[in-house]
Scaffold this active site. Structure first.
Site, mmCIF file in Angstrom:
data_model
loop_
_atom_site.group_PDB
_atom_site.id
_atom_site.type_symbol
_atom_site.label_atom_id
_atom_site.label_comp_id
_atom_site.label_asym_id
_atom_site.label_seq_id
_atom_site.Cartn_x
_atom_site.Cartn_y
_atom_site.Cartn_z
ATOM 1 N N VAL A 52 0.827 -1.201 0.000
ATOM 2 C CA VAL A 52 0.000 0.000 0.000
ATOM 3 C C VAL A 52 0.865 1.256 0.000
ATOM 4 C CG1 VAL A 52 -1.705 1.309 1.342
ATOM 5 C CG2 VAL A 52 -1.957 -1.166 1.080
ATOM 6 N N GLU A 53 1.946 1.243 0.764
ATOM 7 C CA GLU A 53 2.818 2.420 0.861
ATOM 8 C C GLU A 53 3.516 2.730 -0.455
ATOM 9 O OE1 GLU A 53 3.562 4.705 3.023
ATOM 10 O OE2 GLU A 53 2.490 4.037 4.804
ATOM 11 N N SER A 54 4.101 1.737 -1.097
ATOM 12 C CA SER A 54 5.005 2.006 -2.219
ATOM 13 C C SER A 54 4.812 1.096 -3.413
ATOM 14 C CB SER A 54 6.453 1.867 -1.747
ATOM 15 O OG SER A 54 6.718 0.508 -1.400
#
Length: 533
Positions: free
Chosen positions: A133-135
């Site tokens: 989700v972050e990257s």
């Protein structure tokens, strides 16, 4: 006060007004149709997709019965949640075959390594989903909030968890160092929130202070302070459900219209450490792999070599690590980096020489035993130099920036040279473009610091060209004929331009000497020139 109190969040922090700043999942936009794009933040400047070649990382290791996805599922430990917020996120990602294939193919080399470190801490495998989700598991990801790497650390949080960040190296992008730092942070948050993983995940996104305040507010309302009862920024209210939803799809892909690529549960990478600074082109040659592939496995290195003071370790495919170590054992350590004997010209300074050779002043001082900045014309300095032209180091920080700036976009490309005191906001206003767009075109965050002489790419509409009060109206292209005894630094001083600019404008390699009569193209600010030139 806790040891990490006041830490900024490692992704885009929420504003004081409660509106969520752009943060995780910005990379998803390019993979999803309009319905998903509308639900997610806009994409930012990222390195293009990896040159994944199916099976390349599997050829040297036997396949086990259990694949990496089966192992991942066994390590999922967070409770199953089936409420409307999670269900909405599941619907957004159900059937997104291309999205999951892209993430899996990109991360195939290091999924085993990441999962191994999560298991060693006995932490939930959902943390790996958080990195998705972050990257999108892109080590080169960089957000509007100055967050970098797989785990999207901002500089202050990265430094708090001992990630080095300097000219040569950025530990936020180092697959091993950043993962260990992220797990340290998760361990702290897990303890801070009394073993509640969902609140810990929320704090990773919104900042621990915001979540602690939301917990206090829930208790004042007489509610149990579970994540689902907290009033948090809009981004965070979506963030945790998204992690759980993607976890659910990875747990039962067929039920959600997804087929995951087969990835054997075997290590793809091994750590090797030459123990000395090494030219990355030399390292790739010794390992028998392409240089761009070496960068992708070791994205923490910013330049053409590992940092002089370390780390020097490299992640290599298991089938190439032994070859590298054998070749290294037969090589004189002094040959890991090439050196040049530079004669100091009249008027040259350490900073001029450092820029000319793409090194730091501190490095020149260290290798030449200099305690200050004083040098004398006629003396010599020993300078470490790259074995290849700078453009060969295709994924160095400089070349990633160049690729982003040269990428074709709608409109007409203008070049802006930063003057003292200028800001991204002021430059964006002058050209009639958005600050975020200007930052994205140049692989920056809006809060990044500008430096005089820095070049920016600006894309403007055809119809707005006449109305642009661009400072390049003060800039004039000139052709200069090299004279006997000229050097790049001397020419740069004469025309108030930087050595790096002269090299870029003329495609000069780091190791190319000037010849009398040679023609150089220069872009000079006519207001900064003397009476004669």
């Amino acid at each position: 006060m806790t040891a990490c109190a006041g830490l900024e969040r490692p992704s885009g922090a929420a504003s004081s007004a409660g509106q969520a700043a752009p943060g995780p999942a910005e990379w998803i936009e390019q993979l999803e149709p309009a319905t998903l794009r509308a639900a997610l933040p806009a994409p930012i400047n990222l390195v293009p997709a990896y040159d994944y070649r199916p099976g390349e990382y599997t050829a040297t290791v036997p396949e086990r019965p259990d694949g990496i996805w089966e192992r991942l599922r066994r390590d999922f430990t967070l409770p199953q949640v089936d409420n409307a917020r999670v269900a909405r996120q599941r619907r957004l990602f159900t059937g997104r075959e291309a999205f999951f294939e892209t993430v899996a193919e990109r991360a195939e080399p290091y999924l085993y390594t990441l999962l191994e470190r999560i298991e060693a801490r006995e932490m939930p495998a959902e943390l790996l989903v958080l990195a998705i989700v972050e990257s999108g598991l892109r080590p080169f990801a960089y957000s509007h909030g100055q967050a970098a790497g797989l785990w999207q650390f901002i500089p202050s949080t990265g430094r708090h968890f001992d990630l080095k960040m300097n000219y040569w190296y950025d530990g936020r992008r180092d697959l091993i160092a950043a993962t260990e730092a992220a797990l340290d942070y998760f361990e702290y948050l897990h303890g801070l929130f009394d073993g509640d993983w969902l609140r810990a995940l929320a704090a990773y996104n919104a900042g621990e202070g915001n979540v602690l305040e939301a917990v206090r507010q829930a208790r004042r309302r007489g509610q149990e302070p579970t994540f689902w009862n907290l009033e948090l920024p809009a981004e965070t209210m979506t963030y945790v459900p998204r992690i759980l939803a993607i976890r659910d799809i990875l747990a039962r892909p067929a039920a959600h219209g997804v087929t995951l690529p087969r990835i054997p549960n075997e290590p793809r990478l091994r750590v090797v450490d030459p123990g000395h600074q090494i030219d990355l082109a030399r390292a790739a040659e010794l390992a028998g792999i392409r240089l761009d592939r070496l960068y992708r496995l070791n994205p923490g290195y910013n330049r053409w070599a590992t940092a002089p003071d370390g780390p020097h370790r490299l992640l290599l495919p298991v089938g190439h690590a032994e070859r590298f170590e054998q070749a290294l054992a037969e090589l004189d350590p002094d040959r890991l980096v090439q050196w040049r004997r530079h004669r100091i010209d009249e008027g040259e300074t350490l900073s001029h020489i450092a820029e000319q050779y793409n090194v730091t002043v501190a490095l020149l001082q260290e290798v030449n035993g200099l305690e200050g900045h004083a040098i004398r014309a006629g003396e010599h300095l020993h300078v470490p130099i790259a074995s290849r032209a700078s453009r060969a180091y295709v994924l160095s920080e400089t070349n990633r920036l160049r690729a982003a700036r040269q990428r074709q976009r709608p409109g007409v490309r203008r070049e802006h040279t930063v003057r003292p005191g200028e800001t991204l906001w002021g430059i964006a206003q002058a050209y009639g473009v958005g600050v975020r767009e200007l930052a994205s075109w140049n692989r920056m965050a809006p809060a990044d610091t500008l430096h005089p002489g820095q070049e920016l790419a600006v894309w403007v509409d055809d119809g707005s060209l006449e109305g642009v009060a661009g400072p390049e109206q003060r800039t004039q292209s000139v052709t200069y004929t090299v004279q006997q005894g000229d050097s790049l630094s001397r020419i740069g001083q004469r025309f108030n331009v930087r050595v790096g600019q002269i090299k870029r404008w003329n495609g000069l390699a780091d190791d190319r000497y000037l010849q009398p009569g040679q023609k150089l193209r220069l872009k000079v600010d006519v207001t900064r020139q003397g009476g004669s030139s």
